[in-house]
Write an enzyme that holds these catalytic residues in place. Sequence first.
Site, short mmCIF file in Angstrom:
data_model
loop_
_atom_site.label_atom_id
_atom_site.label_comp_id
_atom_site.label_asym_id
_atom_site.label_seq_id
_atom_site.Cartn_x
_atom_site.Cartn_y
_atom_site.Cartn_z
N CYS A 78 -2.54 4.29 -1.69
CA CYS A 78 -1.34 3.57 -2.10
C CYS A 78 -1.02 3.63 -0.66
CB CYS A 78 -0.15 4.32 -2.68
SG CYS A 78 1.24 3.87 -2.48
N ILE A 79 -0.50 2.18 0.21
CA ILE A 79 -0.34 1.87 0.99
C ILE A 79 1.26 2.32 1.82
CG2 ILE A 79 0.70 -0.41 0.48
CD1 ILE A 79 0.15 -1.02 3.00
#
Length: 132
Positions: A78-79
């Site tokens: 997840c960025i």
Amino acid sequence: MKYTLIIQSAPIDHQSSHTALRFARTLLKAGHSIERLFFYGAGVHNATSHSVAPQDELNLPEQWQQFVTQHSLDAVVCIAAAVRRGVINSAESSRYSKTGDNLADGYDLSGLGQLVASAVESDRVVTFGAGS
């Protein structure tokens, strides 16, 4: 069966990261497939290339990377959670004017849309660890 696994715990905080890795290995040995591994929250620390473990301890980030690479798995970090925790690739390093990157090879930074898409394609979604 097709599985999506969500890993939410850092490798040194809880046993759940190691449990997730053992579960993933068992799935493949049993003939199932893994649609996607999604590292979220503190779980993004499993995807760092800068982890060093004492000689007598298992280096879970290294084990995860070997597993992902060996089986050519889709491993998404997840960025938003990763950038917040300092796990970045070269593009994010440049974007934020940082001097280096530490996202291990075999992982991609992306958003929650990737999790939703894999959940739709999977027969089962299994979560390991508590988000933080």
